[in-house]
Write a protein that holds these residues in place. Structure first.
Motif, PDB file in Angstrom:
ATOM      1  N   VAL A 260       0.865  -1.153   0.044  1.00  0.00           N
ATOM      2  CA  VAL A 260       0.049  -0.040  -0.079  1.00  0.00           C
ATOM      3  C   VAL A 260       0.819   1.233   0.127  1.00  0.00           C
ATOM      4  O   VAL A 260       0.500   2.172  -0.782  1.00  0.00           O
ATOM      5  N   TRP A 261       1.929   1.172   1.052  1.00  0.00           N
ATOM      6  CA  TRP A 261       2.658   2.404   0.986  1.00  0.00           C
ATOM      7  C   TRP A 261       3.385   2.689  -0.342  1.00  0.00           C
ATOM      8  O   TRP A 261       3.657   3.786  -0.792  1.00  0.00           O
ATOM      9  N   ASP A 262       3.973   1.329  -1.065  1.00  0.00           N
ATOM     10  CA  ASP A 262       4.800   1.648  -2.105  1.00  0.00           C
ATOM     11  C   ASP A 262       3.692   2.230  -3.209  1.00  0.00           C
ATOM     12  O   ASP A 262       4.448   3.182  -3.896  1.00  0.00           O
ATOM     13  N   THR A 263       2.679   1.554  -3.214  1.00  0.00           N
ATOM     14  CA  THR A 263       1.802   2.209  -4.364  1.00  0.00           C
ATOM     15  C   THR A 263       1.423   3.889  -4.136  1.00  0.00           C
ATOM     16  O   THR A 263       1.152   4.585  -4.939  1.00  0.00           O
ATOM     17  N   TYR A 264       1.002   4.025  -2.716  1.00  0.00           N
ATOM     18  CA  TYR A 264       0.801   5.347  -2.336  1.00  0.00           C
ATOM     19  C   TYR A 264       2.048   6.423  -2.813  1.00  0.00           C
ATOM     20  O   TYR A 264       1.691   7.241  -3.666  1.00  0.00           O
ATOM     21  N   ASN A 265       3.125   6.212  -2.580  1.00  0.00           N
ATOM     22  CA  ASN A 265       4.184   6.995  -2.868  1.00  0.00           C
ATOM     23  C   ASN A 265       4.507   7.070  -4.057  1.00  0.00           C
ATOM     24  O   ASN A 265       4.993   8.131  -4.546  1.00  0.00           O
ATOM     25  N   LEU A 266       4.240   5.972  -4.788  1.00  0.00           N
ATOM     26  CA  LEU A 266       4.501   5.927  -6.299  1.00  0.00           C
ATOM     27  C   LEU A 266       3.520   7.088  -7.133  1.00  0.00           C
ATOM     28  O   LEU A 266       4.081   7.998  -7.824  1.00  0.00           O
ATOM     29  N   HIS A 267       2.383   7.085  -6.808  1.00  0.00           N
ATOM     30  CA  HIS A 267       1.400   8.018  -7.236  1.00  0.00           C
ATOM     31  C   HIS A 267       1.341   9.377  -6.594  1.00  0.00           C
ATOM     32  O   HIS A 267       1.276  10.280  -7.393  1.00  0.00           O
ATOM     33  N   ILE A 268       1.951   9.621  -5.407  1.00  0.00           N
ATOM     34  CA  ILE A 268       2.454  10.768  -4.967  1.00  0.00           C
ATOM     35  C   ILE A 268       3.527  11.558  -5.898  1.00  0.00           C
ATOM     36  O   ILE A 268       3.421  12.732  -6.207  1.00  0.00           O
ATOM     37  N   GLU A 269       4.333  10.578  -6.052  1.00  0.00           N
ATOM     38  CA  GLU A 269       5.625  11.144  -6.853  1.00  0.00           C
ATOM     39  C   GLU A 269       5.092  11.523  -8.446  1.00  0.00           C
ATOM     40  O   GLU A 269       5.682  12.382  -8.850  1.00  0.00           O
ATOM     41  N   ASN A 270       4.375  10.666  -8.850  1.00  0.00           N
ATOM     42  CA  ASN A 270       3.718  10.780 -10.047  1.00  0.00           C
ATOM     43  C   ASN A 270       2.802  12.024  -9.984  1.00  0.00           C
ATOM     44  O   ASN A 270       3.037  13.048 -11.026  1.00  0.00           O
ATOM     45  N   PHE A 271       2.193  12.142  -9.284  1.00  0.00           N
ATOM     46  CA  PHE A 271       1.270  13.692  -9.296  1.00  0.00           C
ATOM     47  C   PHE A 271       2.012  14.949  -9.195  1.00  0.00           C
ATOM     48  O   PHE A 271       1.946  15.972  -9.879  1.00  0.00           O
ATOM     49  N   TYR A 272       3.384  14.795  -8.332  1.00  0.00           N
ATOM     50  CA  TYR A 272       4.103  15.875  -8.303  1.00  0.00           C
ATOM     51  C   TYR A 272       4.824  16.088  -9.514  1.00  0.00           C
ATOM     52  O   TYR A 272       4.950  17.227  -9.937  1.00  0.00           O
ATOM     53  N   ASN A 273       5.407  14.982  -9.995  1.00  0.00           N
ATOM     54  CA  ASN A 273       5.742  15.304 -11.482  1.00  0.00           C
ATOM     55  C   ASN A 273       5.039  15.842 -12.531  1.00  0.00           C
ATOM     56  O   ASN A 273       5.192  16.592 -13.616  1.00  0.00           O
ATOM     57  N   TYR A 274       3.795  15.377 -12.386  1.00  0.00           N
ATOM     58  CA  TYR A 274       2.495  15.690 -13.476  1.00  0.00           C
ATOM     59  C   TYR A 274       2.146  17.125 -13.190  1.00  0.00           C
ATOM     60  O   TYR A 274       2.133  18.086 -14.281  1.00  0.00           O
ATOM     61  N   VAL A 275       2.072  17.669 -12.249  1.00  0.00           N
ATOM     62  CA  VAL A 275       1.276  18.930 -11.896  1.00  0.00           C
ATOM     63  C   VAL A 275       2.358  19.768 -11.799  1.00  0.00           C
ATOM     64  O   VAL A 275       2.194  21.172 -11.957  1.00  0.00           O
ATOM     65  N   LYS A 276       3.535  19.263 -11.671  1.00  0.00           N
ATOM     66  CA  LYS A 276       4.778  20.370 -11.622  1.00  0.00           C
ATOM     67  C   LYS A 276       4.268  21.549 -10.514  1.00  0.00           C
ATOM     68  O   LYS A 276       4.580  22.796 -11.081  1.00  0.00           O
ATOM     69  N   ILE A 277       4.073  21.182  -9.433  1.00  0.00           N
ATOM     70  CA  ILE A 277       3.925  22.002  -8.361  1.00  0.00           C
ATOM     71  C   ILE A 277       5.025  23.105  -8.267  1.00  0.00           C
ATOM     72  O   ILE A 277       6.133  22.814  -8.644  1.00  0.00           O
ATOM     73  N   ASN A 278       4.670  24.168  -7.695  1.00  0.00           N
ATOM     74  CA  ASN A 278       5.733  25.180  -7.463  1.00  0.00           C
ATOM     75  C   ASN A 278       6.832  24.668  -6.765  1.00  0.00           C
ATOM     76  O   ASN A 278       6.786  23.894  -5.804  1.00  0.00           O
ATOM     77  N   LYS A 279       8.174  24.801  -7.179  1.00  0.00           N
ATOM     78  CA  LYS A 279       9.345  24.126  -6.583  1.00  0.00           C
ATOM     79  C   LYS A 279       9.473  24.636  -5.249  1.00  0.00           C
ATOM     80  O   LYS A 279      10.010  23.750  -4.540  1.00  0.00           O
ATOM     81  N   GLU A 280       9.155  25.842  -5.001  1.00  0.00           N
ATOM     82  CA  GLU A 280       9.286  26.372  -3.499  1.00  0.00           C
ATOM     83  C   GLU A 280       8.643  25.406  -2.624  1.00  0.00           C
ATOM     84  O   GLU A 280       9.258  24.874  -1.701  1.00  0.00           O
ATOM     85  N   LEU A 281       7.292  25.015  -2.961  1.00  0.00           N
ATOM     86  CA  LEU A 281       6.425  24.471  -2.215  1.00  0.00           C
ATOM     87  C   LEU A 281       7.106  23.133  -2.039  1.00  0.00           C
ATOM     88  O   LEU A 281       6.996  22.563  -0.925  1.00  0.00           O
ATOM     89  N   ARG A 282       7.356  22.408  -3.189  1.00  0.00           N
ATOM     90  CA  ARG A 282       7.964  21.085  -3.318  1.00  0.00           C
ATOM     91  C   ARG A 282       9.236  21.104  -2.560  1.00  0.00           C
ATOM     92  O   ARG A 282       9.323  20.061  -1.674  1.00  0.00           O
ATOM     93  N   ASP A 283      10.311  21.998  -2.408  1.00  0.00           N
ATOM     94  CA  ASP A 283      11.497  21.906  -1.773  1.00  0.00           C
ATOM     95  C   ASP A 283      11.074  22.171  -0.245  1.00  0.00           C
ATOM     96  O   ASP A 283      11.803  21.490   0.534  1.00  0.00           O
ATOM     97  N   LEU A 284      10.042  22.741   0.029  1.00  0.00           N
ATOM     98  CA  LEU A 284       9.654  22.944   1.597  1.00  0.00           C
ATOM     99  C   LEU A 284       9.343  21.602   2.057  1.00  0.00           C
ATOM    100  O   LEU A 284       9.875  21.371   3.282  1.00  0.00           O
ATOM    101  N   ASP A 285       8.508  21.026   1.167  1.00  0.00           N
ATOM    102  CA  ASP A 285       8.024  19.701   1.823  1.00  0.00           C
ATOM    103  C   ASP A 285       9.064  18.900   1.912  1.00  0.00           C
ATOM    104  O   ASP A 285       9.428  17.698   2.874  1.00  0.00           O
ATOM    105  N   LEU A 286       9.941  18.654   0.976  1.00  0.00           N
ATOM    106  CA  LEU A 286      11.225  17.720   0.844  1.00  0.00           C
ATOM    107  C   LEU A 286      12.193  18.287   2.034  1.00  0.00           C
ATOM    108  O   LEU A 286      12.591  17.231   2.774  1.00  0.00           O
TER     109      LEU A 286
END
Length: 684
Positions: A260-286
């Motif tokens: 479940v966690w593998d699948t969840y993280n996979l689609h989270i990563e895909n979503f981030y890559n797809y929508v290309k969220i603001n890099k600042e927000l992404r960097d803050l989360d990272l």
């Protein structure tokens, strides 16, 4: 241990007669089954005896656990923490779906109390109350505490009853504890709690399946966000809502966690890559994830200093679960951070593996020690014992082995039950042999009781006798016989001995009182006889032999009439009197015949006052008869010899010699006959 009351039948002798009841160990070590132990408790015990398979866990590039050799060891999910997969509040399966917060707030609060201050009845009442009032997770720990404290008090009471039972003279193996109503009640309450707990666990598993389905639906919704046409802001808000919903969902089955966690993280990563969220927000989360995972590395490294290896290993599993939950970190830090976490994991796994390798060696050593105890126990069984004392010594040896057995840990799992059964069999055989011995021994004791009772009756029949000599000899004889008879049952031992001793003491007390009075008179008699001897020493024979003879006879009469003197002085004073009186008889102008008769009469006076009169008279008479018979035979021979001599001068002197012998012989024969007559008169 002396033989106590062995009246209990074999059916009444519980496992307490076979083995020390305190000799109980966990799984496979119980000398009596613990019917209250649940399968989950036994599994928990089995974990301690059998190390889990070692694995090296890791995290993949997405921050998830990965296996690096070996089979993954799932962390054990306990009842106390139903949701170890989510940081959210655990779901309570017992809560009704329609229940409101107001209704939850109205529920009573479990107040902690000092359970150690309660007695058994109060513990039962407390268990009944919390079992009816609160849900399973709330009371689970307190139920275990109540159970432990109750049986501690119960076992102490049983030990106290056993001690009193043994102190009363009973045999330890005959002890059986009485039925306790509080124990019956607490068993029913514990049984009810186990049913509730089983229902709770079933409901919890059902809830986990629902949660799994719900989480997969959330993941599917995140996956579908990629194809949405709404604005980025709207899509991102929905994405955050789905993330929150995912974390709010309760625990899922353990075997599905990784997927479940593998699948969840996979689609989270895909979503981030797809929508290309603001890099600042992404960097803050990272960066936030970097801080969290750095803290996890520090916590994992701190576990290296822990001495509780098993607890450290289990805690590490929780850190890995949390690592998966945190999510990705900046790419430039991902490998460095993972290598740090992995290094700590590897060291902890190594310590864990070494711990169980050492445990295996200890298990083998335990098997060796237990095998040695089995051999010693079997040796004790083979030793023969013929008395209660010997059985007691053997029992102490076996109980010491049992106490030593309890201090030794488990043997390897494949050998544990077999070695226990071997030891248990030897113990059971010993106590069965002991029971058979004491059953036979009891029958012998009953026979001994009959014989000693008969001796008591004899002693009581003789205790008032005044025939001191014969009765004393008989009492000495039955006392020796008493000692030769073996022991009687303990509860009759004191009574029958007191009865026998009382009869013996009564006779000897009477005898002592009698002879104490005699001793006083004998001392007075000694003084009188000594004075009479002094008088005889000063006496001078008269010219008239007849008068002298009469006076000497009067001295003899007075001496005889005075009576007994102390035994130690008897022979001396009698000899002194006889010596002095014989001097006067020898000085009389009397023929030898009358002198000898008078001397013999004087001797008879001494014999008459001596012990064992009949024996001495009989011996003296036999001796005189033998002399008389021999003398009569000699006279016949001498008379016959005279007839063979021819008349002549040479034979006349020989004939005169034989005639002289014949005359002397006849005089001596007459004297012997007179002595025999005097002895016969003494017997009359």
């Amino acid at each position: 241990m002396e033989a106590n009351d062995l009246n209990k039948s074999g059916n009444e002798e519980k496992d307490l007669n076979k083995i020390d009841p305190s000799l109980e160990e966990k799984k496979g070590e119980n000398f009596s089954d613990d019917t209250d132990s649940t399968q989950e408790e036994k599994e928990a015990i089995r974990e301690e005896a059998e190390p889990p398979k070692e694995t090296t866990t890791g995290v993949d590039e997405q921050g998830d656990l990965s296996e690096e050799g070996g089979e993954k060891e799932e962390s054990v999910e306990t009842e106390a923490s139903p949701d170890i997969h989510s940081a959210a509040t655990p779901v309570n399966p017992e809560k009704t779906e329609g229940g409101s917060e107001k209704e939850e707030e109205a529920k009573p609060v479990l107040e902690k109390i000092d359970l150690s201050a309660l007695n058994r009845e109060q513990l039962v009442n407390r268990l009944s109350y919390i079992n009816k009032t609160f849900d399973v997770p709330t009371i689970r720990d307190e139920v275990e505490d109540i159970k432990s404290l109750f049986y501690k008090l119960y076992n102490e009471e049983v030990e106290e009853l056993k001690s009193r039972f043994i102190a009363s003279g009973e045999v330890e193996e005959n002890f059986a504890p009485p039925q306790d109503p509080f124990e019956v009640e607490i068993k029913e309450l514990l049984k009810d709690f186990r049913y509730r707990k089983a229902a709770f666990m079933h409901k919890l598993e059902t809830e986990k399946e629902k949660n799994l389905k719900a989480k997969m639906e959330v993941i599917e919704s995140i996956k579908n966000l990629i194809n949405r046409q709404e604005s980025l802001n709207e899509t991102f808000n929905e994405f955050k809502a789905l993330q929150q919903k995912f974390h709010e969902i309760g625990s899922i089955p353990q075997n599905k966690v990784r997927d479940v966690w593998d699948t969840y993280n996979l689609h989270i990563e895909n979503f981030y890559n797809y929508v290309k969220i603001n890099k600042e927000l992404r960097d803050l989360d990272l960066k936030k994830n970097l801080v969290l995972k750095t803290e996890l590395c520090e916590k994992a490294e701190a576990l290296l200093d822990e001495t509780a290896v098993v607890n450290s290993f289990k805690t590490l599993q929780k850190y890995h679960d949390r690592w998966r939950e945190v999510g990705p970190v900046p790419k430039e830090k991902k490998d460095e951070l993972w290598e740090r976490f992995k290094a700590a994991t590897t060291k902890i796994n190594q310590k864990h593996q070494e711990y169980f390798e050492g445990l295996k060696d200890q298990l083998k050593e335990n098997l060796k020690q237990k095998t040695d105890l089995c051999e010693k126990a079997e040796g004790i069984v083979k030793e023969e014992a013929h008395s209660p004392k010997e059985w007691e010594e053997k029992s102490k040896k076996l109980i010491e082995l049992q106490q030593t057995w309890k201090t030794i840990g488990f043997a390897p799992k494949k050998d544990n039950n077999a070695i226990y059964e071997r030891f248990r069999t030897a113990c059971d055989k010993f106590f069965e042999n002991k029971r058979v011995f004491f059953k036979s021994y009891k029958n012998e004791q009953q026979q001994h009781l009959v014989l000693k009772t008969q001796l008591c009756e004899k002693a009581e029949a003789m205790k008032d006798s005044t025939d001191w000599r014969k009765t004393t000899e008989e009492f000495i004889r039955i006392q020796k016989e008493w000692k030769q008879i073996g022991p009687v049952p303990r509860r009759q031992s004191d009574a029958v001995w007191h009865r026998f001793r009382t009869a013996c003491d009564a006779f000897f007390d009477n005898k002592s009182k009698f002879f104490n009075k005699i001793d006083e008179s004998q001392e007075e008699n000694l003084k009188k006889k000594q004075a009479l001897i002094e008088e005889i020493k000063g006496f001078h024979n008269l010219e008239d032999n007849e008068e002298t003879f009469k006076m000497l006879q009067d001295y003899q009469r007075k001496f005889s009439e005075i009576g007994h003197v102390p035994f130690k002085e008897k022979d001396r004073v009698n000899q002194e009197f006889r010596s002095e009186i014989n001097k006067h008889f020898d000085a009389l102008n009397m023929d030898e015949y009358h002198k000898n008769v008078q001397k013999f009469r004087n001797r008879l006076e001494n014999i008459k006052h001596s012990d064992h009169l009949d024996d001495k008279v009989s011996q003296e008479r036999h001796k005189l008869l033998m002399k008389l018979k021999q003398l009569e035979n000699d006279i016949i021979v001498w008379e016959n010899n005279i007839g063979f001599f021819a008349k002549g001068k040479s034979s006349d002197s020989l004939i005169k010699d034989f005639q002289h012998k014949i005359e002397n012989g006849k005089r001596n024969a007459k004297l012997l006959q007179e002595k025999i007559r005097m002895l016969d008169k003494l017997e009359d």
